[in-house]
Design a protein around this motif. Structure first.
Motif, short mmCIF file in Angstrom:
data_model
loop_
_atom_site.label_atom_id
_atom_site.label_comp_id
_atom_site.label_asym_id
_atom_site.label_seq_id
_atom_site.Cartn_x
_atom_site.Cartn_y
_atom_site.Cartn_z
N ALA A 171 10.42 6.78 -0.54
CA ALA A 171 11.18 7.50 -1.46
C ALA A 171 10.31 8.70 -2.16
O ALA A 171 10.60 9.69 -2.64
CB ALA A 171 11.70 6.85 -2.55
N ARG A 172 9.23 7.87 -2.18
CA ARG A 172 8.32 8.64 -3.26
C ARG A 172 7.97 10.27 -2.75
O ARG A 172 7.50 11.21 -3.45
CB ARG A 172 6.91 8.05 -3.74
CG ARG A 172 7.29 6.78 -4.61
CD ARG A 172 6.19 6.00 -4.98
NE ARG A 172 6.08 4.77 -4.12
CZ ARG A 172 4.96 4.28 -3.70
NH1 ARG A 172 3.90 4.64 -4.05
NH2 ARG A 172 5.09 3.21 -2.81
N LYS A 204 14.38 5.59 5.19
CA LYS A 204 14.37 4.53 5.71
C LYS A 204 15.91 4.28 6.52
O LYS A 204 16.80 5.03 6.52
CB LYS A 204 14.51 3.50 4.63
CG LYS A 204 12.85 3.54 4.11
CD LYS A 204 12.35 2.92 3.08
CE LYS A 204 10.82 3.30 2.89
NZ LYS A 204 10.59 2.89 1.20
N LEU A 210 2.83 -0.71 7.46
CA LEU A 210 2.22 -0.25 6.13
C LEU A 210 1.04 -1.08 5.68
O LEU A 210 0.70 -2.03 6.32
CB LEU A 210 3.48 -0.40 5.02
CG LEU A 210 4.23 0.72 4.64
CD1 LEU A 210 5.58 0.18 3.92
CD2 LEU A 210 3.63 1.63 3.91
N TYR A 221 1.20 -2.83 3.17
CA TYR A 221 1.86 -3.84 2.90
C TYR A 221 3.26 -4.05 3.89
O TYR A 221 4.13 -2.90 3.64
CB TYR A 221 2.11 -4.37 1.78
CG TYR A 221 2.68 -3.06 0.81
CD1 TYR A 221 3.81 -2.75 0.78
CD2 TYR A 221 1.56 -2.48 0.08
CE1 TYR A 221 4.19 -1.78 -0.02
CE2 TYR A 221 1.94 -1.35 -0.62
CZ TYR A 221 3.05 -0.96 -0.71
OH TYR A 221 3.54 0.05 -1.44
N ASP A 280 3.44 13.73 0.59
CA ASP A 280 3.83 12.35 0.05
C ASP A 280 3.17 12.16 -1.21
O ASP A 280 2.10 12.94 -1.46
CB ASP A 280 3.51 11.42 1.31
CG ASP A 280 4.25 10.23 1.02
OD1 ASP A 280 5.01 9.80 -0.02
OD2 ASP A 280 4.34 9.10 1.79
N ASP A 281 3.48 11.15 -1.77
CA ASP A 281 2.74 10.68 -3.18
C ASP A 281 1.53 10.25 -2.90
O ASP A 281 0.47 10.71 -3.60
CB ASP A 281 3.33 9.86 -4.15
CG ASP A 281 3.54 8.39 -3.44
OD1 ASP A 281 3.64 8.17 -1.99
OD2 ASP A 281 3.28 7.44 -4.32
N LEU A 282 1.35 9.53 -1.62
CA LEU A 282 -0.03 8.70 -1.49
C LEU A 282 -0.28 8.54 -0.05
O LEU A 282 0.56 8.19 0.89
CB LEU A 282 0.22 7.38 -2.20
CG LEU A 282 -1.01 6.49 -2.37
CD1 LEU A 282 -0.89 5.86 -3.68
CD2 LEU A 282 -0.98 5.31 -1.27
N ALA A 316 -2.25 5.87 2.23
CA ALA A 316 -3.15 4.84 2.15
C ALA A 316 -3.75 4.44 3.47
O ALA A 316 -4.76 5.31 3.95
CB ALA A 316 -2.19 3.77 1.66
N THR A 317 -2.96 3.83 4.29
CA THR A 317 -3.63 3.61 5.73
C THR A 317 -3.32 4.98 6.66
O THR A 317 -4.04 5.11 7.84
CB THR A 317 -3.03 2.50 6.44
OG1 THR A 317 -1.61 2.63 6.57
CG2 THR A 317 -3.21 1.17 5.64
N GLY A 318 -2.42 5.57 6.21
CA GLY A 318 -1.94 6.84 7.12
C GLY A 318 -0.89 6.50 8.14
O GLY A 318 -0.23 7.28 8.60
N GLY A 319 -0.54 5.04 8.01
CA GLY A 319 0.69 4.83 9.14
C GLY A 319 2.00 5.38 8.99
O GLY A 319 2.66 5.97 9.81
N THR A 320 2.67 5.63 7.72
CA THR A 320 3.68 6.23 7.27
C THR A 320 3.59 7.89 7.50
O THR A 320 4.44 8.30 8.36
CB THR A 320 3.76 6.20 5.65
OG1 THR A 320 4.02 4.96 5.22
CG2 THR A 320 5.20 7.10 5.37
O1 LIG Z 1 -0.45 5.17 3.99
P1 LIG Z 1 0.43 4.10 4.37
O2 LIG Z 1 -0.51 2.93 4.63
O3 LIG Z 1 1.33 4.00 5.08
O4 LIG Z 1 1.08 4.05 2.58
C1 LIG Z 1 1.72 4.94 1.96
C2 LIG Z 1 2.96 5.24 1.91
O5 LIG Z 1 3.46 3.90 1.28
C3 LIG Z 1 4.33 4.31 0.02
O6 LIG Z 1 5.68 4.13 0.39
P2 LIG Z 1 6.47 3.02 0.71
O7 LIG Z 1 6.68 2.69 2.10
O8 LIG Z 1 5.98 1.77 -0.40
O9 LIG Z 1 7.94 3.38 0.14
P3 LIG Z 1 8.56 4.02 -1.10
O10 LIG Z 1 7.95 5.40 -1.26
O11 LIG Z 1 9.98 4.03 -1.08
O12 LIG Z 1 8.25 3.53 -2.56
C4 LIG Z 1 3.94 5.52 -0.16
O13 LIG Z 1 4.83 6.40 -0.82
C5 LIG Z 1 3.48 6.18 1.13
O14 LIG Z 1 4.74 6.60 1.83
#
Ligand SMILES: O=P(O)(O)OC[C@H]1O[C@H](OP(=O)(O)OP(=O)(O)O)[C@H](O)[C@@H]1O
Ligand SMILES: Nc1ncnc2[nH]cnc12
Length: 172
Positions: free
Chosen positions: A57-58, A79, A94, A96, A118-120, A122-126
């Motif tokens: 969503a972010r 999703k 993810l 988590y 994307d906003d963030l 992290a691991t890069g999986g998304t």
């Molecule tokens: O680099 P990664 O380890 O993949 O993590 C980053 C992702 O996790 C968060 O989304 P989340 O799946 O929590 O969903 P949301 O945007 O709906 O809160 C964030 O917005 C990224 O899309």
């Protein structure tokens, strides 16, 4: 603009051991939100971008205004079960948990140049999932941009792309 001061950090959310970077405190500040989107868009203004793609969503909150700033279209990656047309699905893990993402099969045309936002990171999986979805549809990922990069999770290394930008980098 000191963007880091606008991000709220919450320990042990959504589970123990995760330090959550909460962008809602930046988003509600109009000047900070505007400046952050302009800075994210800036390096891509003179690059040949056809579309911005962002995951729910972010990724919508960052990707759609970046697309608007660049004057190009936005494609949502959602999703599972949310998109009405024919979709391509992708399962990934993810920082988590686990997730399934979908995109409309006709959203990206072969040869289109795509910026992923994307906003963030992290691991890069998304993002890796989004890259692979765009590529399966025939798009070319020419850049990736994030408000926040968690350096300690090494998402940049996982992605291995040479055009990744982020506004705020966290060492821990
Ligand atoms: O680099 P990664 O380890 O993949 O993590 C980053 C992702 O996790 C968060 O989304 P989340 O799946 O929590 O969903 P949301 O945007 O709906 O809160 C964030 O917005 C990224 O899309
Ligand atoms: N630490 C974190 N904070 C906010 N969003 C995230 N998505 C994945 N990891 C995150």
């Amino acid at each position: 603009m000191k963007f880091k001061e606008k991000i709220r950090e919450i320990q042990d959310f959504p589970e123990k051991g995760i330090q959550f970077k909460d962008i809602t405190t930046l988003l509600k500040d109009g000047k900070a939100f505007h400046a952050a989107i302009n800075q994210l868009a800036q390096p891509f203004r003179h690059q040949d971008i056809d579309l911005v793609v962002g995951p729910e969503a972010r990724g919508f909150v960052v990707g759609a205004p970046v697309a608007y700033a660049l004057g190009v279209g936005f494609v949502p990656v959602r999703k599972s079960g949310k998109l009405p047309g024919e979709t391509l699905s992708y399962r990934y893990t993810l920082e988590y948990g686990e997730n399934v993402l979908e995109v409309h099969r006709d959203a990206v045309k072969p040869g289109q140049k795509v910026l992923i936002a994307d906003d963030l990171l992290a691991t890069g999986g998304t993002t890796r999932a989004v890259v692979q979805m765009v590529e399966q549809l025939g798009g070319e990922v020419v850049g990736l941009t994030f408000m926040i990069e968690l350096l300690y999770l090494k998402g940049r290394q996982l992605l291995g792309h040479d055009n990744i930008t982020s506004l705020l980098k966290y060492k821990q």
